[in-house]
Write a protein that holds these residues in place. Structure first.
Motif, PDB file in Angstrom:
ATOM      1  N   VAL A 323       0.834  -1.204   0.000  1.00  0.00           N
ATOM      2  CA  VAL A 323       0.000   0.000   0.000  1.00  0.00           C
ATOM      3  C   VAL A 323       0.866   1.251   0.000  1.00  0.00           C
ATOM      4  CG1 VAL A 323      -1.659   1.320   1.370  1.00  0.00           C
ATOM      5  CG2 VAL A 323      -1.952  -1.149   1.096  1.00  0.00           C
ATOM      6  N   VAL A 324       1.931   1.249   0.795  1.00  0.00           N
ATOM      7  CA  VAL A 324       2.829   2.418   0.840  1.00  0.00           C
ATOM      8  C   VAL A 324       3.433   2.692  -0.536  1.00  0.00           C
ATOM      9  CG1 VAL A 324       5.001   3.276   1.781  1.00  0.00           C
ATOM     10  CG2 VAL A 324       3.343   2.187   3.291  1.00  0.00           C
ATOM     11  N   VAL A 325       3.888   1.647  -1.200  1.00  0.00           N
ATOM     12  CA  VAL A 325       4.495   1.815  -2.529  1.00  0.00           C
ATOM     13  C   VAL A 325       3.468   2.346  -3.528  1.00  0.00           C
ATOM     14  CG1 VAL A 325       5.509   0.579  -4.487  1.00  0.00           C
ATOM     15  CG2 VAL A 325       6.304   0.104  -2.168  1.00  0.00           C
ATOM     16  N   LEU A 326       2.246   1.801  -3.499  1.00  0.00           N
ATOM     17  CA  LEU A 326       1.215   2.255  -4.432  1.00  0.00           C
ATOM     18  C   LEU A 326       0.846   3.719  -4.196  1.00  0.00           C
ATOM     19  CD1 LEU A 326      -1.219  -0.793  -4.662  1.00  0.00           C
ATOM     20  CD2 LEU A 326       0.430  -0.004  -6.359  1.00  0.00           C
ATOM     21  N   VAL A 327       0.701   4.101  -2.931  1.00  0.00           N
ATOM     22  CA  VAL A 327       0.381   5.500  -2.626  1.00  0.00           C
ATOM     23  C   VAL A 327       1.509   6.416  -3.090  1.00  0.00           C
ATOM     24  CG1 VAL A 327      -0.008   7.151  -0.751  1.00  0.00           C
ATOM     25  CG2 VAL A 327      -1.131   4.909  -0.711  1.00  0.00           C
ATOM     26  N   TRP A 328       2.741   5.988  -2.835  1.00  0.00           N
ATOM     27  CA  TRP A 328       3.882   6.802  -3.278  1.00  0.00           C
ATOM     28  C   TRP A 328       3.910   6.927  -4.796  1.00  0.00           C
ATOM     29  CZ3 TRP A 328       8.093   5.638  -6.373  1.00  0.00           C
ATOM     30  CH2 TRP A 328       9.084   6.616  -6.436  1.00  0.00           C
ATOM     31  N   LEU A 329       3.628   5.827  -5.505  1.00  0.00           N
ATOM     32  CA  LEU A 329       3.626   5.874  -6.966  1.00  0.00           C
ATOM     33  C   LEU A 329       2.576   6.854  -7.477  1.00  0.00           C
ATOM     34  CD1 LEU A 329       4.045   2.102  -7.941  1.00  0.00           C
ATOM     35  CD2 LEU A 329       5.739   3.911  -8.164  1.00  0.00           C
ATOM     36  N   LEU A 330       1.374   6.816  -6.876  1.00  0.00           N
ATOM     37  CA  LEU A 330       0.308   7.713  -7.317  1.00  0.00           C
ATOM     38  C   LEU A 330       0.673   9.175  -7.077  1.00  0.00           C
ATOM     39  CD1 LEU A 330      -2.882   5.786  -6.133  1.00  0.00           C
ATOM     40  CD2 LEU A 330      -2.217   6.287  -8.488  1.00  0.00           C
ATOM     41  N   ARG A 331       1.406   9.441  -6.006  1.00  0.00           N
ATOM     42  CA  ARG A 331       1.735  10.829  -5.669  1.00  0.00           C
ATOM     43  C   ARG A 331       2.997  11.318  -6.358  1.00  0.00           C
ATOM     44  NH1 ARG A 331       1.575  11.758   0.690  1.00  0.00           N
ATOM     45  NH2 ARG A 331       2.076  13.840  -0.113  1.00  0.00           N
ATOM     46  N   SER A 332       3.955  10.425  -6.596  1.00  0.00           N
ATOM     47  CA  SER A 332       5.282  10.878  -7.039  1.00  0.00           C
ATOM     48  C   SER A 332       5.641  10.486  -8.460  1.00  0.00           C
ATOM     49  CB  SER A 332       6.361  10.314  -6.088  1.00  0.00           C
ATOM     50  OG  SER A 332       6.108  10.689  -4.755  1.00  0.00           O
ATOM     51  N   VAL A 333       4.907   9.559  -9.058  1.00  0.00           N
ATOM     52  CA  VAL A 333       5.252   9.115 -10.417  1.00  0.00           C
ATOM     53  C   VAL A 333       4.029   9.337 -11.305  1.00  0.00           C
ATOM     54  CG1 VAL A 333       6.180   7.235 -11.825  1.00  0.00           C
ATOM     55  CG2 VAL A 333       6.744   7.365  -9.390  1.00  0.00           C
ATOM     56  N   PRO A 334       3.851  10.569 -11.790  1.00  0.00           N
ATOM     57  CA  PRO A 334       2.670  10.872 -12.626  1.00  0.00           C
ATOM     58  C   PRO A 334       2.848  10.357 -14.056  1.00  0.00           C
ATOM     59  CG  PRO A 334       4.045  12.818 -12.406  1.00  0.00           C
ATOM     60  CD  PRO A 334       4.695  11.757 -11.561  1.00  0.00           C
ATOM     61  N   SER A 335       2.792   9.057 -14.194  1.00  0.00           N
ATOM     62  CA  SER A 335       2.974   8.429 -15.501  1.00  0.00           C
ATOM     63  C   SER A 335       1.738   7.609 -15.840  1.00  0.00           C
ATOM     64  CB  SER A 335       4.219   7.537 -15.506  1.00  0.00           C
ATOM     65  OG  SER A 335       4.268   6.721 -16.655  1.00  0.00           O
ATOM     66  N   VAL A 336       1.463   7.493 -17.129  1.00  0.00           N
ATOM     67  CA  VAL A 336       0.337   6.667 -17.552  1.00  0.00           C
ATOM     68  C   VAL A 336       0.567   5.210 -17.155  1.00  0.00           C
ATOM     69  CG1 VAL A 336       1.317   6.221 -19.836  1.00  0.00           C
ATOM     70  CG2 VAL A 336      -1.145   6.089 -19.509  1.00  0.00           C
ATOM     71  N   LEU A 337       1.831   4.795 -17.044  1.00  0.00           N
ATOM     72  CA  LEU A 337       2.132   3.419 -16.650  1.00  0.00           C
ATOM     73  C   LEU A 337       1.749   3.169 -15.193  1.00  0.00           C
ATOM     74  CD1 LEU A 337       5.600   2.957 -18.390  1.00  0.00           C
ATOM     75  CD2 LEU A 337       3.350   2.268 -19.216  1.00  0.00           C
ATOM     76  N   THR A 338       1.759   4.226 -14.367  1.00  0.00           N
ATOM     77  CA  THR A 338       1.352   4.066 -12.970  1.00  0.00           C
ATOM     78  C   THR A 338      -0.092   3.610 -12.879  1.00  0.00           C
ATOM     79  OG1 THR A 338       2.905   5.829 -12.371  1.00  0.00           O
ATOM     80  CG2 THR A 338       1.243   5.218 -10.746  1.00  0.00           C
ATOM     81  N   ARG A 339      -0.923   4.073 -13.804  1.00  0.00           N
ATOM     82  CA  ARG A 339      -2.333   3.663 -13.791  1.00  0.00           C
ATOM     83  C   ARG A 339      -2.465   2.163 -14.038  1.00  0.00           C
ATOM     84  NH1 ARG A 339      -4.376   8.140 -18.061  1.00  0.00           N
ATOM     85  NH2 ARG A 339      -3.103   9.867 -17.290  1.00  0.00           N
ATOM     86  N   TYR A 340      -1.637   1.640 -14.924  1.00  0.00           N
ATOM     87  CA  TYR A 340      -1.659   0.192 -15.152  1.00  0.00           C
ATOM     88  C   TYR A 340      -1.284  -0.557 -13.881  1.00  0.00           C
ATOM     89  CZ  TYR A 340      -2.008   0.854 -20.232  1.00  0.00           C
ATOM     90  OH  TYR A 340      -2.432   1.175 -21.497  1.00  0.00           O
ATOM     91  N   VAL A 341      -0.261  -0.068 -13.184  1.00  0.00           N
ATOM     92  CA  VAL A 341       0.179  -0.726 -11.951  1.00  0.00           C
ATOM     93  C   VAL A 341      -0.940  -0.730 -10.923  1.00  0.00           C
ATOM     94  CG1 VAL A 341       1.813  -0.601 -10.036  1.00  0.00           C
ATOM     95  CG2 VAL A 341       2.604  -0.168 -12.368  1.00  0.00           C
ATOM     96  N   VAL A 342      -1.591   0.413 -10.743  1.00  0.00           N
ATOM     97  CA  VAL A 342      -2.677   0.506  -9.768  1.00  0.00           C
ATOM     98  C   VAL A 342      -3.838  -0.402 -10.168  1.00  0.00           C
ATOM     99  CG1 VAL A 342      -4.380   2.052  -8.743  1.00  0.00           C
ATOM    100  CG2 VAL A 342      -2.022   2.830  -9.082  1.00  0.00           C
ATOM    101  N   LEU A 343      -4.205  -0.393 -11.454  1.00  0.00           N
ATOM    102  CA  LEU A 343      -5.300  -1.248 -11.922  1.00  0.00           C
ATOM    103  C   LEU A 343      -4.985  -2.720 -11.682  1.00  0.00           C
ATOM    104  CD1 LEU A 343      -7.960  -1.749 -13.378  1.00  0.00           C
ATOM    105  CD2 LEU A 343      -6.716  -1.614 -15.564  1.00  0.00           C
TER     106      LEU A 343
END
Length: 647
Positions: A323-343
């Motif tokens: 959860v910590v990594v996912l929250v950090w990715l959403l806040r700090s890595v504004p990439s379209v690939l981040t959406r794939y990771v979250v999905l």
């Protein structure tokens, strides 16, 4: 020895009964054998609320009689116990048979070859036997570490009749068939992705595809380890019960480590967030290392307490860091690939939670959803869906990288084109500057000749020379702004120049200008005034100082076998060596400015255009005679646009 109540097969009115309701119980150390228990162990009626211990062995005593007139088989359902051993004994202590089953018993030692949860009891008509049933955990190769009372053996064994057993198995197989089909599809999908990504990794050898392949491999292994024991794959895995059971946690940790390393490469965190990338890489490597160490320890000790610690640590640590990594990715890595990771993580986590609730019967108890949707609630499906989403992320990343590469290549091409245009323009400016130097040089020499005729009082030659000079001057002016001219035009100018030079030297030398019939002078283009400096050099340095009565100059334009144009300027003058010696002795040296400029022009042409000019100087020495041959090769044979094509 008192005889316990005998259980008759005909008493199984409902088709089954629980043995702990009828049997007596003995509790011993795990090392005790059946003989010592039979002769010495204390027996008592078990308490229905009895709490068992992982460090003890539990023995059920029950007499069983086949009161029918034919052979019968009863089945003992052992549940999830690690080891259950049935000793069939005939008084006074004669062992008839021993049968074994359990989740930690290899398949080769199963009493019931298709399942690890049943022991068949085959009895002849009228036969009575004592069933001494040992229930205990299996000892590891090395002693346990925690000595925790987990997992607890269960003495709630069920005795089933043949008919009840057959009906129960049919119902169980019927319920499991859709789940088995869906699980097979999921396993096939995982294996397909594994093969696909391994082939990609072999082709490109990139860490991104390697980590993705390891993550898919972890998903495949986890799915295969969850295969039921009666399937072909399950029949192989149950030969290694420790590995089959404890490898699940090992695979979870190793898969998490590969997943973390994959995220670092997928999102290019080494470049955008190097500090966080290093921490994630360390965590991923720790997860893989921990999985190997903990898996080895669990398989060697079979320590249930250690397994529970590892189980909950995996869940709490995994979920927390996840959860910590996912929250950090959403806040700090504004990439379209981040959406794939979250999905992908939402799908995996959602299906995993639903599958756990379904398995624990907290939801959908005794409920079958339309189309057996409830059978799809399994963690391997969540893994497969996440892997599919990550495959789409990889495809998107490849597309982004390809776009960046194309943009970079386009920018590079534009830069090269701009640089080439600049260099070409610079070369043109240099060529123009050289021609601006050459034309005055030639004009100066021609005006000196006219002055010579005027001072000499030779009006006829002065007039004729001035007329030819004006025609030549008009031709030079017409070509002053041209990069190339037709060969026919340049030869016309050269012919006028030779006439002027012949008049200037009192016509004491003869010249010949020859063109190969295979060459059309109007189809060949060359730089303006290409041949004139070489002709001038032959006259002034070769023929002027010659004492031969037949001074000759040949200018030839030839076509060789390789379709190359050859320009040859040959004279029978004093040769280069003698001319160089005279120049060194002369107090008034004549600088060959035209030759120097021509060499610079040829260098510029060869550097910036496809057509190449090669100049070769040959000393002609034969029979005491001297001379010089200049051979200029133009390759390939040009057309009217060939000199306009830059390299």
């Amino acid at each position: 020895m008192p005889k316990p109540d005998t259980l008759l097969l005909s008493d199984l009115v409902r088709g089954h009964t629980y043995l702990h309701h009828h049997a007596e119980l003995s509790i011993t150390d795990p090392q005790a054998n059946w003989s010592s228990v039979y002769h010495e162990a204390h027996r008592f009626r078990p308490d229905p609320l009895l709490q068992t211990s992982a460090r003890k062995a539990y023995w059920l005593w029950q007499w069983l009689k086949n009161d029918s007139d034919s052979a019968r088989t009863a089945y003992i359902y052992t549940g999830s116990n690690q080891t259950v051993t049935l000793y069939l004994i005939r008084p006074p202590g004669q062992l008839i048979d021993s049968l074994q089953s359990g989740s930690m018993v290899p398949r080769t030692r199963w009493a019931y070859l298709s399942d690890d949860q049943f022991i068949p009891v085959r009895m002849q008509a009228g036969q009575s036997v004592l069933m001494l049933i040992r229930v205990a955990n299996r000892a590891g190769i090395v002693p346990v570490i925690t000595h925790a009372d987990t997992p607890r053996p269960s003495v709630q064994l069920r005795l089933e009749s043949e008919l009840f057993h057959a009906q129960r198995l049919m119902q169980q197989y019927g319920r499991n068939l859709p789940e088995l089909q869906y699980r097979s599809w999921v396993q096939g999908g995982l294996l397909f992705f594994l093969l696909f990504v391994v082939l990609i990794f072999v082709q490109y050898r990139q860490a991104l595809y390697g980590y993705y392949a390891l993550y898919v491999l972890a998903g495949c292994v986890y799915s295969l380890l969850k295969t039921r024991t009666y399937t072909p794959v399950g029949q192989v895995l149950v030969n290694f019960p420790f590995a089959r059971f404890y490898a699940l946690e090992l695979v979870l940790w190793a898969g998490w480590g590969a997943y973390t390393l994959f995220l670092v490469e997928l999102l290019n965190l080494r470049v955008s967030h190097p500090g966080t990338a290093r921490r994630l890489v360390h965590w991923g490597r720790f997860a893989v290392g921990y999985s190997l160490v903990s898996g080895a320890v669990l398989m060697l000790t079979n320590d249930g307490g250690l397994y529970q610690l590892n189980y909950w640590a995996c869940r709490f640590v995994f979920v927390t860091i996840h959860v910590v990594v996912l929250v950090w990715l959403l806040r700090s890595v504004p990439s379209v690939l981040t959406r794939y990771v979250v999905l992908g993580n939402v799908l995996l986590t959602g299906i995993g939670i639903l599958a756990s609730l379904r398995a624990s019967e907290l939801i959908l108890k005794d409920t079958s959803l339309p189309g057996f949707v409830d059978n799809l609630l399994m963690l391997p499906l969540g893994v497969l869906l996440e892997i599919i989403v990550f495959a789409l992320a990889l495809a998107h990343r490849i597309r982004l990288v390809d776009r960046e590469r194309q943009a970079s290549q386009q920018a590079y091409v534009e830069e090269i084109e701009q640089r080439t245009a600049y260099e070409k323009r610079l070369a043109e400016v240099e060529m123009l500057a050289l021609r601006s130097q050459m034309n005055p040089h030639f004009l100066f020499n021609s005006l000196n000749t006219i002055e010579y005729f005027v001072l000499k009082g030779d009006e006829a030659n002065a007039t004729r020379y001035l007329s030819s000079f004006s025609r030549l001057l008009r031709l030079i002016l017409n070509h002053s702004n041209e990069d190339t001219v037709r060969l026919s035009e340049d030869l016309t100018g050269l012919h006028l120049y030779l006439e002027l030079e012949s008049s200037r030297f009192d016509e004491n030398f003869r010249y010949t200008l020859e063109v190969d019939p295979a060459i059309d002078p109007d189809d060949v283009v060359i730089p303006p005034l290409l041949l004139q400096p070489f002709v001038e050099n032959a006259i002034w340095h070769g023929l002027q100082h010659s004492h031969r009565p037949d001074k000759r100059l040949w200018v030839r334009v030839l076509l060789d076998a390789d379709e190359r144009i050859l320009f040859e300027i040959e004279d029978n003058g004093i040769g280069r060596a003698e001319a160089g010696l005279l120049k060194s002795r002369s107090s008034t040296r004549r600088n060959s400015l035209g030759m120097s400029i021509t060499k610079q022009r040829i260098d510029l042409l060869n550097r910036n255009y496809q057509s190449k000019l090669h100049v070769e100087l040959v000393d002609l020495l034969a029979d005491g005679q001297s001379g010089t041959l200049v051979r200029i090769t133009l390759q390939p044979r040009p057309n009217p646009s060939i000199l306009d094509q830059p390299n």
